[in-house]
Design a protein around this motif. Structure first.
Motif, PDB file in Angstrom:
ATOM      1  N   ILE A 586     -49.704  26.508  61.862  1.00  0.00           N
ATOM      2  CA  ILE A 586     -49.055  25.971  62.819  1.00  0.00           C
ATOM      3  C   ILE A 586     -47.517  26.087  62.786  1.00  0.00           C
ATOM      4  CG2 ILE A 586     -49.304  23.794  62.009  1.00  0.00           C
ATOM      5  CD1 ILE A 586     -49.750  22.673  65.154  1.00  0.00           C
ATOM      6  N   GLU A 587     -46.868  26.225  63.936  1.00  0.00           N
ATOM      7  CA  GLU A 587     -45.403  26.289  63.817  1.00  0.00           C
ATOM      8  C   GLU A 587     -44.562  25.789  65.058  1.00  0.00           C
ATOM      9  OE1 GLU A 587     -41.771  29.973  63.528  1.00  0.00           O
ATOM     10  OE2 GLU A 587     -43.975  30.280  63.541  1.00  0.00           O
ATOM     11  N   PHE A 588     -43.923  25.057  64.919  1.00  0.00           N
ATOM     12  CA  PHE A 588     -43.155  24.347  66.347  1.00  0.00           C
ATOM     13  C   PHE A 588     -41.734  24.979  66.238  1.00  0.00           C
ATOM     14  CE2 PHE A 588     -46.155  21.317  64.964  1.00  0.00           C
ATOM     15  CZ  PHE A 588     -46.742  20.730  66.135  1.00  0.00           C
ATOM     16  N   SER A 589     -41.541  25.406  67.359  1.00  0.00           N
ATOM     17  CA  SER A 589     -39.997  25.784  67.698  1.00  0.00           C
ATOM     18  C   SER A 589     -39.456  25.459  68.878  1.00  0.00           C
ATOM     19  CB  SER A 589     -39.842  27.308  67.270  1.00  0.00           C
ATOM     20  OG  SER A 589     -40.860  27.678  68.443  1.00  0.00           O
ATOM     21  N   GLU A 590     -38.224  25.329  69.295  1.00  0.00           N
ATOM     22  CA  GLU A 590     -37.391  25.158  70.419  1.00  0.00           C
ATOM     23  C   GLU A 590     -36.790  26.350  71.235  1.00  0.00           C
ATOM     24  OE1 GLU A 590     -34.356  21.544  71.870  1.00  0.00           O
ATOM     25  OE2 GLU A 590     -34.487  22.153  69.692  1.00  0.00           O
ATOM     26  N   LYS A 591     -37.199  26.394  72.329  1.00  0.00           N
ATOM     27  CA  LYS A 591     -36.937  27.467  73.237  1.00  0.00           C
ATOM     28  C   LYS A 591     -35.399  27.161  73.467  1.00  0.00           C
ATOM     29  CE  LYS A 591     -39.926  28.072  76.638  1.00  0.00           C
ATOM     30  NZ  LYS A 591     -40.409  27.811  77.865  1.00  0.00           N
ATOM     31  N   ILE A 592     -34.665  28.532  73.401  1.00  0.00           N
ATOM     32  CA  ILE A 592     -33.398  28.690  73.770  1.00  0.00           C
ATOM     33  C   ILE A 592     -33.091  28.009  75.310  1.00  0.00           C
ATOM     34  CG2 ILE A 592     -31.547  30.136  74.342  1.00  0.00           C
ATOM     35  CD1 ILE A 592     -32.700  32.274  72.346  1.00  0.00           C
ATOM     36  N   GLU A 593     -33.888  28.223  76.156  1.00  0.00           N
ATOM     37  CA  GLU A 593     -33.574  27.605  77.722  1.00  0.00           C
ATOM     38  C   GLU A 593     -34.001  26.343  77.702  1.00  0.00           C
ATOM     39  OE1 GLU A 593     -37.340  29.913  77.509  1.00  0.00           O
ATOM     40  OE2 GLU A 593     -35.403  30.064  76.852  1.00  0.00           O
TER      41      GLU A 593
END
Length: 610
Positions: A586-593
């Motif tokens: 599982i991986e969490f990341s933040e979108k650029i927009e």
């Protein structure tokens, strides 16, 4: 290491001896003075040494060496090739008047030696008509002499060869000690601690035997110089037993465990006797040394029988230890035979480096055994770990199955029994409302009661769906996800889009796997609704040949403001536990927009869990 051993062999084969004319006389009662011995020499009653070597073994006599000075040995040096003589008196006789020049030995401070060396070296500098008399006192102990008269150049060559041999042997031993230290720090197994102590005690014995210990370690303690070798010998006897027992994992049930334990206790007692008894015990040392030799022989027999027992039981480690200790026993027995006077002392290398060479060969072979043992231990540990993980997975699967069964029972009772009764109550109240429309107050109360019952009924139905997603059983996994998305969209708080590819046939999946995947999606959506403040969300669920891919993204606040709540929430911990159980990621990341992107990959054809 093979290169060093080759150099060592060449040095042994190229050993050169330097014969000299030296007379010897035995004083069996220790009553003669230097003048009397000189008279005996002048009368021609002394014997010439047939060679540079003299080996009476264990003795109660005092021996005198007599050398007549002349041009051939002027400005030469006399080397007594034994680092452990208790007392030496060096006399120079000019005009038949012997005068004491040097008094030295292990019973005297090291600084009294005429030449600072681990051996006894005496300069020969008197005139042509002088006679040198050397009284050698090593009563009640084993005596071996290698008396040589050498020039400075010859002494340098001899010392260089001996130092090279000693350097090679010491270098190998030190390398092994460093290796064993590293292994003990890494593995923390008692075997390596015993091996380390074994090597350290063996090194101390070598230092004591070669005279380096008295020169560098305990030069201020002459009383310990004559005790060091038997003390370290007894300690070595203890550790060689302990190392063997640990290396082959000898059980207490072995027939030889108790005899070896007695041998260790006896060795410890002998070590204390040599270490603690006052100087007066010297007259009894002959018997103590004999007992130590006898105990060593018994120990060798018991170790051999123990190894044979383990070899018969197909203990592979016993083979390695047998091979490793064989050469040590051979070289040790050879040296002990020489020291006991049963063999010619001209076997110079065996007498001086026998046990050390056997020890080096032993530790080289033993290291191969330790490497094999370590690899076997590592493989066994990995196999055990795999078996434990397998059992843990089976246990976890049973727990999950039991939980699902209990949830299903509770959900069925809530849905069927309690739900049915609440529906009947609502129906009866609605009938009463229809009949009593004339009574406004009663009607209002009944309508409030019915609303409460509707609320309770909806809550119970939602609880039953949460405990077990009945929609999966009724409509299938794919339709259950679509229904979940539709129910969220009805709240008008967020718009959720979905893309689902595959899952047309879910017969290859267990009910537990499908239920857990449903709950993962459900919990992620709940977290998003509570914390992200998003207005739009996309769910993408794709079934591949070997994995399930789940991607959820929103246009909310992102990880900066919600990460703490998400990562510390009970719901997300449950999600991580489920994903880990299915060997997924599982991986969490933040979108650029702006917003959050969650990606989950789970292998779907794991026969142990799916």
């Amino acid at each position: 290491m093979i290169r060093y051993l080759s150099i060592l062999l060449l040095i042994i084969l190229s050993e050169v001896s330097f014969a000299s004319s030296i007379d010897i006389y035995e004083d069996k009662r220790n009553i003669l003075t230097s003048g009397q011995v000189l008279d005996i020499f002048n009368q021609g009653k002394t014997k010439k040494l047939s060679s540079e070597s003299f080996n009476p073994g264990f003795t109660q006599s005092v021996y005198w060496l007599i050398i007549k000075s002349g041009p051939e040995n002027f400005n030469h040096k006399l080397i007594i090739g034994n680092a452990h003589i208790n007392k030496l008196e060096f006399y120079i006789s000019e005009r038949n008047n012997p005068q004491l020049k040097y008094l030295t030995g292990d019973h005297f401070p090291f600084k009294q030696r005429p030449v600072i060396n681990h051996l006894f070296i005496f300069p020969l500098e008197a005139g042509d008509q002088s006679v040198y008399l050397i009284k050698i006192d090593k009563r009640a102990e084993s005596l071996q002499l290698n008396a040589q008269i050498l020039s400075s150049e010859q002494l340098f060559q001899k010392s260089t060869k001996e130092n090279l041999i000693a350097g090679i042997l010491w270098g190998i031993i030190i390398l092994v000690i460093v290796f064993v230290c590293f292994m003990y720090i890494t593995v923390r197994e008692k075997l390596y601690l015993y091996y380390l102590l074994y090597l350290l005690i063996a090194s101390l014995w070598i230092a004591a035997d070669k005279g380096y210990g008295y020169r560098f370690l305990w030069s201020e303690y002459p009383d310990f110089a004559s005790r060091a070798r038997p003390v370290f010998n007894a300690a070595w006897n203890i550790l060689i037993i302990q190392l063997m027992q640990s290396f082959i994992n000898q059980s207490r049930k072995s027939h030889f465990y108790k005899p070896l334990h007695i041998a260790k206790i006896t060795s410890f007692i002998l070590a204390l006797c040599f270490l603690l008894l006052p100087t007066a015990f010297h007259s009894f040392s002959y018997w103590f040394l004999g007992g130590l030799l006898l105990l060593g022989a018994i120990t060798v027999i018991l170790i051999s029988l123990s190894l044979a027992e383990q070899i018969f039981m197909r203990n592979r480690a016993a083979w390695f230890y047998t091979i490793s200790i064989f050469m040590l026993i051979v070289f040790s027995v050879a040296e002990l035979i020489i020291h006991s006077g049963q063999s010619n002392y001209e076997l110079y290398y065996l007498s001086n480096f026998g046990i050390q060479t056997g020890l080096v060969i032993e530790i080289i072979v033993l290291n191969f055994g330790l490497a094999h043992r370590f690899n076997s231990y590592k493989n066994d540990k990995e196999s055990l770990l795999i078996e434990v993980n397998k059992k843990q997975n089976e246990l976890t699967a049973r727990i999950i199955e039991t939980q699902e069964t209990e949830r299903r029972k509770i959900a069925d009772q809530l849905h069927d029994d309690v739900g049915s009764m609440l529906s009947l109550a609502i129906l009866q109240i609605s009938t009463v409302i229809d009949k009593e429309r004339s009574e406004d107050k009663s009607k209002i109360n009944l309508e409030k009661s019915m609303k409460v019952l509707y609320t309770v009924s909806d809550t119970i139905r939602n609880m039953s769906h949460t405990l077990t997603p009945l929609a999966i059983e009724k409509y299938g996994f794919k339709n259950a996800i679509i229904d979940l998305v539709a129910s969220i969209n009805l709240t008008n708080t967020i718009h959720v889009e979905h893309v689902i590819l595959g899952f047309e046939n879910t017969e290859n999946y267990t009910a537990n796997f499908l239920n857990d995947m449903y709950r993962i999606i459900q919990e992620l959506l709940n977290n998003m609704i509570k914390h992200s403040e998003a207005s739009h969300c996309l769910i993408q669920l794709i079934e591949h040949d070997d994995a399930l891919s789940l991607l959820i993204e929103d246009n909310g606040k992102g990880l900066k403001d919600t990460q703490f709540k998400i990562q510390n929430g009970v719901g997300l911990n449950n999600i991580k536990s489920r994903v880990d159980y299915f060997k997924g990621q599982i991986e969490f990341s933040e979108k650029i927009e702006g917003g959050t992107l969650i990606n989950i990959e789970v292998p779907v054809y794991n026969p142990e869990i799916c």
